[in-house]
Write a protein that holds these residues in place. Structure first.
Motif, mmCIF file in Angstrom:
data_model
loop_
_atom_site.group_PDB
_atom_site.id
_atom_site.type_symbol
_atom_site.label_atom_id
_atom_site.label_comp_id
_atom_site.label_asym_id
_atom_site.label_seq_id
_atom_site.Cartn_x
_atom_site.Cartn_y
_atom_site.Cartn_z
ATOM 1 N N ALA A 199 3.686 -4.165 2.559
ATOM 2 C CA ALA A 199 4.217 -5.288 3.335
ATOM 3 C C ALA A 199 3.106 -6.182 3.852
ATOM 4 O O ALA A 199 1.949 -5.781 3.930
ATOM 5 N N LEU A 200 3.505 -7.383 4.221
ATOM 6 C CA LEU A 200 2.619 -8.366 4.831
ATOM 7 C C LEU A 200 3.176 -8.733 6.194
ATOM 8 O O LEU A 200 4.372 -8.972 6.340
ATOM 9 N N SER A 201 2.288 -8.759 7.194
ATOM 10 C CA SER A 201 2.647 -9.260 8.520
ATOM 11 C C SER A 201 1.535 -10.212 8.946
ATOM 12 O O SER A 201 0.596 -10.452 8.194
ATOM 13 N N ALA A 202 1.614 -10.725 10.143
ATOM 14 C CA ALA A 202 0.566 -11.610 10.651
ATOM 15 C C ALA A 202 -0.773 -10.884 10.769
ATOM 16 O O ALA A 202 -1.830 -11.513 10.754
ATOM 17 N N GLU A 203 -0.755 -9.559 10.858
ATOM 18 C CA GLU A 203 -1.977 -8.771 10.995
ATOM 19 C C GLU A 203 -2.614 -8.419 9.668
ATOM 20 O O GLU A 203 -3.729 -7.913 9.629
ATOM 21 N N GLY A 204 -1.911 -8.620 8.546
ATOM 22 C CA GLY A 204 -2.474 -8.307 7.241
ATOM 23 C C GLY A 204 -1.492 -7.557 6.372
ATOM 24 O O GLY A 204 -0.275 -7.672 6.544
ATOM 25 N N VAL A 205 -2.025 -6.791 5.430
ATOM 26 C CA VAL A 205 -1.190 -6.006 4.516
ATOM 27 C C VAL A 205 -1.264 -4.532 4.899
ATOM 28 O O VAL A 205 -2.225 -4.087 5.508
ATOM 29 N N ALA A 206 -0.212 -3.793 4.502
ATOM 30 C CA ALA A 206 -0.160 -2.364 4.804
ATOM 31 C C ALA A 206 0.704 -1.657 3.780
ATOM 32 O O ALA A 206 1.568 -2.261 3.152
ATOM 33 N N VAL A 207 0.463 -0.372 3.636
ATOM 34 C CA VAL A 207 1.361 0.496 2.884
ATOM 35 C C VAL A 207 2.300 1.103 3.922
ATOM 36 O O VAL A 207 1.861 1.798 4.840
ATOM 37 N N LEU A 208 3.585 0.809 3.817
ATOM 38 C CA LEU A 208 4.556 1.321 4.788
ATOM 39 C C LEU A 208 5.099 2.690 4.390
ATOM 40 O O LEU A 208 5.371 3.515 5.251
ATOM 41 N N GLU A 209 5.286 2.897 3.080
ATOM 42 C CA GLU A 209 5.814 4.168 2.594
ATOM 43 C C GLU A 209 5.117 4.532 1.303
ATOM 44 O O GLU A 209 4.851 3.661 0.467
ATOM 45 N N GLY A 261 4.741 8.217 -1.470
ATOM 46 C CA GLY A 261 5.086 9.608 -1.725
ATOM 47 C C GLY A 261 3.875 10.520 -1.779
ATOM 48 O O GLY A 261 4.003 11.694 -2.117
ATOM 49 N N CYS A 262 2.712 10.013 -1.442
ATOM 50 C CA CYS A 262 1.502 10.835 -1.511
ATOM 51 C C CYS A 262 1.490 11.881 -0.401
ATOM 52 O O CYS A 262 2.021 11.657 0.680
ATOM 53 N N PRO A 263 0.900 13.035 -0.671
ATOM 54 C CA PRO A 263 0.909 14.112 0.326
ATOM 55 C C PRO A 263 0.102 13.814 1.594
ATOM 56 O O PRO A 263 0.500 14.201 2.684
ATOM 57 N N SER A 264 -1.021 13.109 1.475
ATOM 58 C CA SER A 264 -1.886 12.925 2.644
ATOM 59 C C SER A 264 -1.420 11.819 3.577
ATOM 60 O O SER A 264 -1.722 11.852 4.759
ATOM 61 N N GLN A 265 -0.737 10.794 3.052
ATOM 62 C CA GLN A 265 -0.275 9.641 3.826
ATOM 63 C C GLN A 265 -1.424 8.877 4.487
ATOM 64 O O GLN A 265 -1.233 8.145 5.447
ATOM 65 N N TYR A 266 -2.644 9.036 3.952
ATOM 66 C CA TYR A 266 -3.803 8.322 4.486
ATOM 67 C C TYR A 266 -3.610 6.809 4.361
ATOM 68 O O TYR A 266 -3.912 6.056 5.277
ATOM 69 N N CYS A 267 -3.087 6.379 3.207
ATOM 70 C CA CYS A 267 -2.890 4.939 2.975
ATOM 71 C C CYS A 267 -1.890 4.357 3.975
ATOM 72 O O CYS A 267 -2.046 3.222 4.421
ATOM 73 N N VAL A 268 -0.882 5.115 4.347
ATOM 74 C CA VAL A 268 0.116 4.663 5.320
ATOM 75 C C VAL A 268 -0.511 4.617 6.719
ATOM 76 O O VAL A 268 -0.280 3.696 7.492
ATOM 77 N N GLY A 269 -1.333 5.592 7.022
ATOM 78 C CA GLY A 269 -1.962 5.685 8.338
ATOM 79 C C GLY A 269 -2.947 4.571 8.647
ATOM 80 O O GLY A 269 -3.279 4.335 9.809
ATOM 81 N N LEU A 270 -3.426 3.858 7.628
ATOM 82 C CA LEU A 270 -4.378 2.769 7.866
ATOM 83 C C LEU A 270 -3.748 1.602 8.613
ATOM 84 O O LEU A 270 -4.433 0.858 9.299
ATOM 85 N N GLY A 271 -2.444 1.418 8.467
ATOM 86 C CA GLY A 271 -1.770 0.311 9.144
ATOM 87 C C GLY A 271 -2.108 -1.028 8.518
ATOM 88 O O GLY A 271 -2.590 -1.109 7.399
ATOM 89 N N TYR A 272 -1.848 -2.102 9.264
ATOM 90 C CA TYR A 272 -2.055 -3.464 8.760
ATOM 91 C C TYR A 272 -3.519 -3.857 8.861
ATOM 92 O O TYR A 272 -4.168 -3.605 9.872
ATOM 93 N N THR A 273 -4.026 -4.493 7.808
ATOM 94 C CA THR A 273 -5.393 -4.989 7.824
ATOM 95 C C THR A 273 -5.564 -6.106 6.810
ATOM 96 O O THR A 273 -4.872 -6.143 5.803
ATOM 97 N N MET A 274 -6.455 -7.022 7.107
ATOM 98 C CA MET A 274 -6.949 -7.979 6.124
ATOM 99 C C MET A 274 -8.463 -8.058 6.255
ATOM 100 O O MET A 274 -9.105 -8.997 5.832
ATOM 101 N N ASP A 275 -9.021 -7.011 6.824
ATOM 102 C CA ASP A 275 -10.453 -6.868 7.010
ATOM 103 C C ASP A 275 -11.044 -6.263 5.735
ATOM 104 O O ASP A 275 -10.659 -5.168 5.339
ATOM 105 N N VAL A 276 -11.978 -6.957 5.110
ATOM 106 C CA VAL A 276 -12.553 -6.476 3.857
ATOM 107 C C VAL A 276 -13.336 -5.179 4.040
ATOM 108 O O VAL A 276 -13.626 -4.490 3.069
ATOM 109 N N ARG A 277 -13.654 -4.811 5.280
ATOM 110 C CA ARG A 277 -14.363 -3.562 5.537
ATOM 111 C C ARG A 277 -13.428 -2.369 5.623
ATOM 112 O O ARG A 277 -13.886 -1.241 5.732
ATOM 113 N N ARG A 278 -12.107 -2.613 5.610
ATOM 114 C CA ARG A 278 -11.132 -1.527 5.695
ATOM 115 C C ARG A 278 -10.256 -1.529 4.445
ATOM 116 O O ARG A 278 -9.130 -1.986 4.477
#
Length: 155
Positions: A97-107, A109-126
């Motif tokens: 998804a895209l919000s005013a804060e950047g892009v994020a993985v909302l859901e 099926g991966c076991p670790s859910q690390y990508c979901v835990g990152l939240g919204y970002t458009m920072d090239v360092r994250r």
């Protein structure tokens, strides 16, 4: 007495170590506190295949490619969501998804859910990386071109 003599003999080394340590500490703190570079586009890839190009400045110009489906009612994921897509990862589908804060993985099926835990970002360092689904996000635009290109981690 021997302790004082050792301190006097190594005073220059001790001061050099303290200056280097304080410089490293200040640099690390500033790296976390200062805002990062912001890009104008987020490109979602599965391995080398481009799945989705999200325009962070003009969301209406975003382009879905192969194995990508636009979600017609993105507000079901929250009021802040402007756009939402389902992309097919290597193993499972992912909702991005895209919000005013950047892009994020909302859901995902991966076991670790690390990508979901990152939240919204458009920072090239994250960077957003889902190793399980072989999906990563690359940022492009005026700010991102000044940074190193490509993912930070290759698994």
């Amino acid at each position: 007495m021997a302790f004082r003599e050792n301190v006097r003999r190594h005073l220059g080394d001790i001061l050099l170590f303290l200056v280097l340590f304080l410089g490293l500490l200040v640099g690390t703190i500033l790296a976390f506190l200062l805002p990062g570079e912001k890009a104008s586009e987020a490109l979602f890839y599965r391995d080398d295949a481009l799945l989705l190009r999200i325009d962070l400045v003009h969301p209406e110009k975003s382009v879905p490619y192969e194995d990508t489906e636009k979600i017609e009612d993105p507000s079901s994921y929250g009021e802040e969501v402007i756009l939402a897509y389902i992309i097919q990862g290597e193993m499972t589908p992912m909702t991005v998804a895209l919000s005013a804060e950047g892009v994020a993985v909302l859901e995902s099926g991966c076991p670790s859910q690390y990508c979901v835990g990152l939240g919204y970002t458009m920072d090239v360092r994250r960077p957003i990386v889902c190793a399980y689904n072989h999906v990563h996000v690359e940022y492009q635009g005026a700010a991102a071109e000044d940074s190193s290109s490509g993912p930070d981690i290759i698994l």
